[in-house]
Motif scaffolding. Structure first.
Motif, PDB file in Angstrom:
ATOM      1  N   SER A   1      34.110  38.830  24.167  1.00 28.56           N
ATOM      2  CA  SER A   1      34.376  40.230  23.863  1.00 28.56           C
ATOM      3  C   SER A   1      34.687  40.368  22.379  1.00 28.56           C
ATOM      4  O   SER A   1      35.314  39.500  21.776  1.00 28.56           O
ATOM      5  CB  SER A   1      35.560  40.737  24.700  1.00 28.56           C
ATOM      6  OG  SER A   1      36.029  41.975  24.224  1.00 28.56           O
TER       7      SER A   1
ATOM      8  N   TYR B   1      32.785  34.896  29.712  1.00 32.55           N
ATOM      9  CA  TYR B   1      32.472  36.106  28.944  1.00 32.55           C
ATOM     10  C   TYR B   1      33.064  36.016  27.543  1.00 32.55           C
ATOM     11  O   TYR B   1      33.979  35.242  27.271  1.00 32.55           O
ATOM     12  CB  TYR B   1      32.994  37.350  29.657  1.00 32.55           C
ATOM     13  CG  TYR B   1      34.497  37.532  29.629  1.00 32.55           C
ATOM     14  CD1 TYR B   1      35.132  38.154  28.554  1.00 32.55           C
ATOM     15  CD2 TYR B   1      35.291  37.097  30.684  1.00 32.55           C
ATOM     16  CE1 TYR B   1      36.507  38.313  28.525  1.00 32.55           C
ATOM     17  CE2 TYR B   1      36.666  37.258  30.664  1.00 32.55           C
ATOM     18  CZ  TYR B   1      37.261  37.867  29.581  1.00 32.55           C
ATOM     19  OH  TYR B   1      38.617  38.024  29.545  1.00 32.55           O
TER      20      TYR B   1
ATOM     21  N   PHE C   1      37.742  40.996  35.258  1.00 32.50           N
ATOM     22  CA  PHE C   1      36.307  40.810  35.042  1.00 32.50           C
ATOM     23  C   PHE C   1      35.607  40.303  36.301  1.00 32.50           C
ATOM     24  O   PHE C   1      34.386  40.436  36.436  1.00 32.50           O
ATOM     25  CB  PHE C   1      36.088  39.826  33.893  1.00 32.50           C
ATOM     26  CG  PHE C   1      36.511  38.410  34.219  1.00 32.50           C
ATOM     27  CD1 PHE C   1      35.614  37.490  34.716  1.00 32.50           C
ATOM     28  CD2 PHE C   1      37.838  38.018  34.059  1.00 32.50           C
ATOM     29  CE1 PHE C   1      36.005  36.201  35.028  1.00 32.50           C
ATOM     30  CE2 PHE C   1      38.235  36.735  34.366  1.00 32.50           C
ATOM     31  CZ  PHE C   1      37.318  35.816  34.848  1.00 32.50           C
ATOM     32  N   GLU C   2      36.379  39.711  37.230  1.00 31.99           N
ATOM     33  CA  GLU C   2      35.757  39.189  38.457  1.00 31.99           C
ATOM     34  C   GLU C   2      35.056  40.288  39.240  1.00 31.99           C
ATOM     35  O   GLU C   2      34.085  40.013  39.965  1.00 31.99           O
ATOM     36  CB  GLU C   2      36.813  38.521  39.348  1.00 31.99           C
ATOM     37  CG  GLU C   2      37.535  37.354  38.706  1.00 31.99           C
ATOM     38  CD  GLU C   2      38.825  37.780  38.038  1.00 31.99           C
ATOM     39  OE1 GLU C   2      38.978  39.002  37.791  1.00 31.99           O
ATOM     40  OE2 GLU C   2      39.677  36.907  37.755  1.00 31.99           O
TER      41      GLU C   2
ATOM     42  N   SER D   1      28.636  38.689  29.522  1.00 30.24           N
ATOM     43  CA  SER D   1      29.018  37.602  30.422  1.00 30.24           C
ATOM     44  C   SER D   1      27.802  36.776  30.798  1.00 30.24           C
ATOM     45  O   SER D   1      26.674  37.284  30.872  1.00 30.24           O
ATOM     46  CB  SER D   1      29.676  38.162  31.691  1.00 30.24           C
ATOM     47  OG  SER D   1      29.867  37.156  32.659  1.00 30.24           O
TER      48      SER D   1
ATOM     49  N   LEU E   1      33.224  42.680  38.015  1.00 32.53           N
ATOM     50  CA  LEU E   1      31.868  42.802  37.479  1.00 32.53           C
ATOM     51  C   LEU E   1      31.037  41.571  37.832  1.00 32.53           C
ATOM     52  O   LEU E   1      29.816  41.687  38.021  1.00 32.53           O
ATOM     53  CB  LEU E   1      31.928  42.994  35.967  1.00 32.53           C
ATOM     54  CG  LEU E   1      32.594  44.290  35.481  1.00 32.53           C
ATOM     55  CD1 LEU E   1      32.545  44.378  33.966  1.00 32.53           C
ATOM     56  CD2 LEU E   1      31.936  45.510  36.111  1.00 32.53           C
ATOM     57  N   ASP E   2      31.678  40.399  37.912  1.00 31.00           N
ATOM     58  CA  ASP E   2      30.949  39.205  38.357  1.00 31.00           C
ATOM     59  C   ASP E   2      30.413  39.395  39.773  1.00 31.00           C
ATOM     60  O   ASP E   2      29.263  39.063  40.076  1.00 31.00           O
ATOM     61  CB  ASP E   2      31.857  37.979  38.304  1.00 31.00           C
ATOM     62  CG  ASP E   2      32.176  37.558  36.877  1.00 31.00           C
ATOM     63  OD1 ASP E   2      31.512  38.070  35.954  1.00 31.00           O
ATOM     64  OD2 ASP E   2      33.088  36.734  36.691  1.00 31.00           O
TER      65      ASP E   2
ATOM     66  N   CYS F   1      36.131  31.770  31.553  1.00 21.67           N
ATOM     67  CA  CYS F   1      35.779  32.857  32.473  1.00 21.67           C
ATOM     68  C   CYS F   1      34.327  33.293  32.356  1.00 21.67           C
ATOM     69  O   CYS F   1      33.870  34.138  33.150  1.00 21.67           O
ATOM     70  CB  CYS F   1      36.683  34.069  32.228  1.00 21.67           C
ATOM     71  SG  CYS F   1      38.441  33.677  32.302  1.00 21.67           S
TER      72      CYS F   1
ATOM     73  N   SER G   1      41.420  49.113  35.131  1.00 19.28           N
ATOM     74  CA  SER G   1      41.778  49.095  33.716  1.00 19.28           C
ATOM     75  C   SER G   1      43.064  49.856  33.429  1.00 19.28           C
ATOM     76  O   SER G   1      43.655  49.694  32.358  1.00 19.28           O
ATOM     77  CB  SER G   1      40.636  49.683  32.882  1.00 19.28           C
ATOM     78  OG  SER G   1      40.409  51.036  33.221  1.00 19.28           O
TER      79      SER G   1
ATOM     80  N   PHE H   1      36.509  48.446  39.173  1.00 18.86           N
ATOM     81  CA  PHE H   1      36.781  47.952  37.816  1.00 18.86           C
ATOM     82  C   PHE H   1      37.277  49.082  36.915  1.00 18.86           C
ATOM     83  O   PHE H   1      38.179  48.893  36.093  1.00 18.86           O
ATOM     84  CB  PHE H   1      35.513  47.331  37.237  1.00 18.86           C
ATOM     85  CG  PHE H   1      35.643  46.900  35.806  1.00 18.86           C
ATOM     86  CD1 PHE H   1      36.275  45.724  35.474  1.00 18.86           C
ATOM     87  CD2 PHE H   1      35.131  47.693  34.781  1.00 18.86           C
ATOM     88  CE1 PHE H   1      36.409  45.326  34.153  1.00 18.86           C
ATOM     89  CE2 PHE H   1      35.257  47.309  33.463  1.00 18.86           C
ATOM     90  CZ  PHE H   1      35.895  46.123  33.144  1.00 18.86           C
TER      91      PHE H   1
ATOM     92  N   CYS I   1      28.109  50.075  31.295  1.00 17.07           N
ATOM     93  CA  CYS I   1      28.010  48.734  31.874  1.00 17.07           C
ATOM     94  C   CYS I   1      26.571  48.510  32.306  1.00 17.07           C
ATOM     95  O   CYS I   1      25.994  49.352  33.015  1.00 17.07           O
ATOM     96  CB  CYS I   1      28.964  48.581  33.061  1.00 17.07           C
ATOM     97  SG  CYS I   1      29.032  46.912  33.743  1.00 17.07           S
TER      98      CYS I   1
ATOM     99  N   LEU J   1      39.285  43.958  30.468  1.00 13.18           N
ATOM    100  CA  LEU J   1      38.549  42.850  31.074  1.00 13.18           C
ATOM    101  C   LEU J   1      39.441  41.941  31.911  1.00 13.18           C
ATOM    102  O   LEU J   1      39.001  40.870  32.316  1.00 13.18           O
ATOM    103  CB  LEU J   1      37.868  42.013  29.982  1.00 13.18           C
ATOM    104  CG  LEU J   1      36.801  42.741  29.152  1.00 13.18           C
ATOM    105  CD1 LEU J   1      36.360  41.870  27.998  1.00 13.18           C
ATOM    106  CD2 LEU J   1      35.613  43.113  30.033  1.00 13.18           C
TER     107      LEU J   1
END
Length: 826
Positions: free
Chosen positions: A464, A462, A406-407, A482, A409-410, A460, A432, A428, A513, A403
């Motif tokens: 986890s 989110y 994560f931006e 998120s 996925l935003d 942020c 990783s 994304f 996702c 993560l």
């Protein structure tokens, strides 16, 4: 977003950057940091070495610079030193060649001047582009004029001091004189001396004015000349870059790489002829330059024709040919996320200051032979695996590191198009792996029931949660959600194969996702991680394989290929390529980059079949718009090489936090002791935890055998009717399970198939072929009745896969500080 260009090299400036240097046939090309300064080219293994360790230096004054191909060039000084270098692209290589040639010319000139002792004129650096002798004489003349003016100012200054003193004496005498005959004489002397002082002062003022005027006029001329030289050099650099593009494009066309339909070729030739020729060459600057891939590649990309950038009536005509929507033809003019309905995310103010350092890694000596000697005569499950091979993080924390970006996925959650969203999800997926490039340490294997939370809701947006849901086979479940409208879930099981010189780790399980707004449901699997030089040499990690990111709602797909490293390949190491296609298989985007640095995407405008590769497969040629950067790796914190090469996020994962569950990885004592540098205590604590887990598992399995509904669940091969035989068979099955479980409890000795860095996955649930009493064949069934605390195993109707899904309750328990359900595992 596009990567900022390196500064244009100018004479006297330092030029530095990353290049790949050929070392030998064993290691191939290695990434090195090169610095060009004062006619010397030096290189280091990293930027951190610049202050203390230089790996090599070559003097450009006596060096030869030769270009081999689009990205490779050679620097040699006559045989004593030879550097075979490779840049990431032809443009970057041309920048280096330009900087090296300029530095070489300056070094040669300076050396010639130092050797020429009979030169009458002092050495003045020549300005390129004009005659050196003419410019030197002009400068010397100006300097002589300025020196004469300075001498005039000195003379005037002396006269002013002299006449000023005389005038002061006359005024003093005038005050002391009595009224009489001497009065007229004294007044006359004062008048003469005052006149001399005024004349000298005027001369001083005029000399100062002349000096200032001369200095200002020549200063403006010199500044203007310097600006002209800089502008000319910039234009020359841009011209060289464009020539390099055109040269490679013509060479590729000559080889027959771009095989286009006849109608498209005719229209292209028509647009490039006559008055349109200048327009086409101007717009060619907007096209991204791609090197043709080697034969094993499934496709190649070339710049799209400039007419795709134009708007108007021709756009609709081209849309019917390429099968694209009119609204997306001019997509190159904007970023994926620059949608008026999708504003950029607001910056969230952090609520707490996270740590930026951990204790430096101790430099403990590890003797493998002493470890192997102590293993003689012991059971495999009883062999302690020292923490020297570990890093102070658990596998659950490593999963949470996915993560870090994560931006992406935003931004994906705000996309209106599923194909655009796919690009961000694919980026994304690649991101990783960026934290693994230098991370050769093995994470701690989680204990059964161990958890790890990463609460970044206020910072942020989110949260986890990870939990070790199974130990045989070892499996970890992960769930993240998120406020921006996405959730991520995964269940990972590791299998490994030891090949002698390297260890292959195959993650099993899938990652999913989900996006709330569009209901898009994505799933993909991880690629194989290979750890090289297990026996001898420095450990290094490579990622290889293929990933298919699938959108189960729309049928869109992104096929990513992680190219394995090869000693003899000319490709950039750690290369990743991908194509985004719709459910009909039509390509819309091409992704390219490296999994340890950055990824770029470009819009596909036209596709056609090209020439056959070496294996007889016909490759596809994609005509694309200019590539844009979609993801770039965050720089490592300062001193990361002494902190296990942790990223900024990884440094905070084991930080103390209040209110976490008793099973959280932050509370694991052996991991905490290792982070603090107390490795001997960490080893002892690690053995205690492993033995405690073994005892707990034995008790749990015995309870499972006792509550079994029928003896057939323990013995199924032969029918054993007498009670003593049944009892012996059940005990034998239980002992067999204990042996198979203990061999994969936590860690095993290094460099063996069973004792790899992550440990192999034994048969998941049954152990067949065990011989019971009286030769009876026993099939032992896994009797572990452990149930995950925060996850439950479900069948996903969309992807058709079975995985552990978060069932809720953790964050509510944290808010109420009620952890009664958590087991005592530490």
């Amino acid at each position: 977003m596009s990567e900022p260009k390196p500064p244009t090299p100018t004479p006297g400036d330092n030029y530095k950057g990353w290049l790949f240097k050929w070392t030998n046939y064993i290691k191939g090309y290695q990434r090195r940091w090169f610095v060009l300064s004062n006619g010397l080219l030096s290189y280091y293994r990293s930027q951190a070495e610049m202050g203390h360790t230089c790996r090599g230096t070559i003097n450009l004054a006596t060096a030869n610079i030769a270009v081999e191909d689009s990205c490779n060039f050679v620097i040699s000084n006559g045989g004593a030193q030879t550097y075979h270098l490779k840049a990431n692209s032809e443009i970057e290589r041309q920048r280096w060649i330009t900087a090296l040639e300029l530095a070489k010319a300056k070094a040669v000139h300076m050396q010639a001047e130092s050797d020429d002792s009979g030169d009458e004129c002092p050495a003045v650096p020549p300005t390129s582009g004009q005659g050196g002798g003419c410019r030197n004489s002009e400068v010397q003349s100006t300097l002589r004029t300025l020196n004469s003016k300075v001498e005039d100012l000195t003379t005037c200054n002396d006269l002013i001091v002299k006449h000023g003193s005389a005038l002061q004496r006359s005024l003093t005498e005038l005050e002391a004189v009595r009224v009489g005959g001497d009065m007229g004489e004294k007044i006359r002397q004062v008048t003469e001396r005052a006149t001399l002082f005024r004349i000298t002062s005027n001369a001083m003022i005029n000399a100062c004015r002349d000096f200032l005027s001369l200095a200002q006029s020549h200063s403006k001329r010199w500044q203007k000349a310097l600006q002209v030289e800089r502008d000319q050099r910039i234009r020359l650099e841009e011209t060289l870059e464009q020539l390099a593009k055109q040269h490679n494009h013509l060479e590729r066309a000559f080889r027959g790489a771009t095989v286009l339909p006849s109608s498209f070729s005719n229209s292209t030739l028509g647009n490039k002829g006559g008055a349109g020729k200048g327009d086409a060459s101007d717009e060619d600057d907007d096209n991204e330059f791609f090197d043709a891939m080697e034969d094993p590649a499934e496709f190649i990309t070339v710049p799209a024709d400039p007419k795709y950038h134009r708007s108007g009536s021709n756009v609709s005509g081209l849309s019917s040919e390429t099968g694209m929507d009119d609204q997306s033809v001019n997509f190159d003019e904007q970023s994926l996320a620059s949608n008026p309905e999708s504003p950029q995310p607001l910056e969230l103010e952090p609520v707490r200051q996270r740590r930026t350092r951990i204790p430096d890694k101790p430099n403990y000596y590890l003797n493998l032979w002493s470890i192997m000697k102590n293993c003689i005569g012991k059971e495999l499950s009883k062999i302690p695996m020292p923490v020297n091979f570990n890093e102070p993080l658990s596998m659950l924390q490593r999963l949470s590191e996915d993560l870090e970006y994560f931006e992406l996925l935003d931004k994906a959650a705000k996309c209106q198009s599923s194909l655009e969203q796919m690009c961000y999800v694919a980026a994304f997926t690649v991101s990783s792996y960026s934290t693994t490039v230098h991370r050769t340490g093995k994470p701690f294997n989680p204990l059964l029931g161990e958890t790890f939370e990463l609460d970044r809701l206020k910072e942020c947006g989110y949260r986890s949660l990870c939990e070790q849901v199974s130990h045989h086979p070892p499996a970890a479940a992960h769930h993240a959600f998120s406020e921006k409208g996405w959730s991520l879930r995964q269940e990972i099981t590791l299998a490994s194969k030891f090949r002698g010189k390297y260890l292959s780790i195959m993650p099993l399980g899938s990652i999913q996702c989900l996006f709330e707004k569009s209901n898009n449901h994505y799933s993909w699997k991880k690629v194989t991680t290979t750890i090289h030089n297990i026996i001898v040499g420095k450990l290094w990690i490579d990622q290889s394989g293929e990933i298919d990111v699938v959108n189960h709602k729309t049928g869109d797909r992104c096929h990513l290929k992680f190219t394995p490293y090869s000693y003899f390949s000319r490709d950039v190491p750690r290369k990743v390529t991908g194509v985004v296609t719709d459910k009909e298989g039509k390509a819309h985007y091409v992704l390219s980059g490296t999994w340890d640095e950055k990824m770029e995407f470009s819009r596909v405008m036209q596709s056609s079949k090209g020439e056959n590769g070496t294996e007889g497969k016909q490759r596809t040629v994609y005509q694309t718009l200019k590539a844009k950067e979609i993801w770039t790796k965050n720089p490592l914190p300062e001193g990361a090489e002494n902190m296990y090469y942790f990223s900024s996020l990884a440094l905070t994962l084991n930080e103390h936090e209040e209110g976490v569950a008793p099973t959280d990885s932050r509370r694991r004592p052996d991991q905490r002791l290792m982070e603090d540098g107390r490795w001997d205590e960490a080893n002892a604590e690690k053995q205690r935890l492993e033995e405690k887990q073994r005892i707990t598992r034995r008790e749990r399995e015995r309870e499972a055998v006792k509550v079994a509904s029928s003896p057939e669940e323990a013995v199924t091969e032969d029918s054993i009717n007498d009670s003593p035989l049944k009892t012996d068979a059940v005990e034998t099955a239980t002992e067999a399970n204990e042996v198979s479980e203990e061999t994969d409890t936590e860690d095993s000795p290094p460099h063996t198939p069973v004792a790899s860095s992550y440990g192999p996955s034994p048969p998941p649930y049954t152990t067949e072929g065990n011989e019971g009493p009286y030769g009876a064949q026993v099939k032992s069934i896994h009797q572990d009745n452990h149930q995950a605390l925060w996850f439950e195993k479900l069948d996903d109707p969309v992807s058709g896969e079975t995985l552990h899904v978060y069932k809720g309750g953790y964050w509510e328990a944290k808010d109420q500080a009620e952890w009664d359900l958590c087991p005592d595992i530490f």
